[in-house]
Design a protein around this motif. Sequence first.
Motif, PDB file in Angstrom:
ATOM      1  N   ASP A  68       0.827  -1.203   0.000  1.00  0.00           N
ATOM      2  CA  ASP A  68       0.000   0.000   0.000  1.00  0.00           C
ATOM      3  C   ASP A  68       0.861   1.253   0.000  1.00  0.00           C
ATOM      4  O   ASP A  68       0.571   2.226  -0.717  1.00  0.00           O
ATOM      5  N   LYS A  96       1.030   4.048  -2.862  1.00  0.00           N
ATOM      6  CA  LYS A  96       0.867   5.484  -2.607  1.00  0.00           C
ATOM      7  C   LYS A  96       2.040   6.283  -3.189  1.00  0.00           C
ATOM      8  O   LYS A  96       1.860   7.376  -3.736  1.00  0.00           O
ATOM      9  N   GLU A 142       1.542   6.400  -6.847  1.00  0.00           N
ATOM     10  CA  GLU A 142       0.501   7.377  -7.177  1.00  0.00           C
ATOM     11  C   GLU A 142       1.048   8.807  -7.082  1.00  0.00           C
ATOM     12  O   GLU A 142       0.755   9.665  -7.920  1.00  0.00           O
ATOM     13  N   SER A 143       1.838   9.048  -6.016  1.00  0.00           N
ATOM     14  CA  SER A 143       2.445  10.379  -5.870  1.00  0.00           C
ATOM     15  C   SER A 143       3.385  10.680  -7.021  1.00  0.00           C
ATOM     16  O   SER A 143       3.409  11.798  -7.557  1.00  0.00           O
TER      17      SER A 143
END
Length: 251
Positions: A30, A34, A37-38
Amino acid sequence: MAGRSCHDEPTNSDIVAMLGRIDLKLKDMDKSLKRIESLEKKVDNFDKELKKVWLHLDKFTNEISDKVNRVEHKVDSVDIELEGARRRIADLERDKDKLKEDITYVQSQSMRNNLIFGNIPEVQDETPAKTEQILREFIVSNLKVTKEEVDGMRLERVHRMGQKQNQSAGQGSTREENNQRHRSIVCKFCFFGDREKVRGNSKNLKGSQFYVTEQFPQEVAAKRRRLFKRVKEEKQAGRRAWVSYDTLYIV
């Protein structure tokens, strides 16, 4: 087939431990997601900024290209105008030369009946009437034209050339100094025939300090001086040569 021992079955502790490890891995995944995604957001933002830069560069390039095209057009226009100006200047130069030739010709025609008499002594406070009297007497005594012919000649104008010089000179002055003191006389005859009669008798001045010559505009006179040097060379080479107005003839 042998049966599985009860000791081979995972215990609750094993299951809890395994679930804990899976949970940790899921949490790590996860976090990685993240971070991805960033990073994707940053890449998207960078891509947007890059597009803005490219759009700005494209606009700037187009503006520069338009300016360059306008400058090139202006340069071409200036080149065309310069070429036209050069042609106009060349035409004006030709017109000026033609006008100068025409003026010289008109001056020559106005001097057609003129003769210049050199080294005739000049008296103190000489008036134009006195100058004419001196010239008439000179034509009779030195050019050997009869007094009756000279008295019958109509002279339109007789005058000394240039500024009056100091005439005071002591004895022993050289011939060159005497020549410098006496201004030449210009005589305009009313009739060309009278002028030619006087000029034809200038052979009687041979060996003297006096001379008689036709009057020409400055440009023509300078050209004639150059041509007479050529005449001398041609005669030394055994050829006939003479100058008429501003043209050299050789046979």
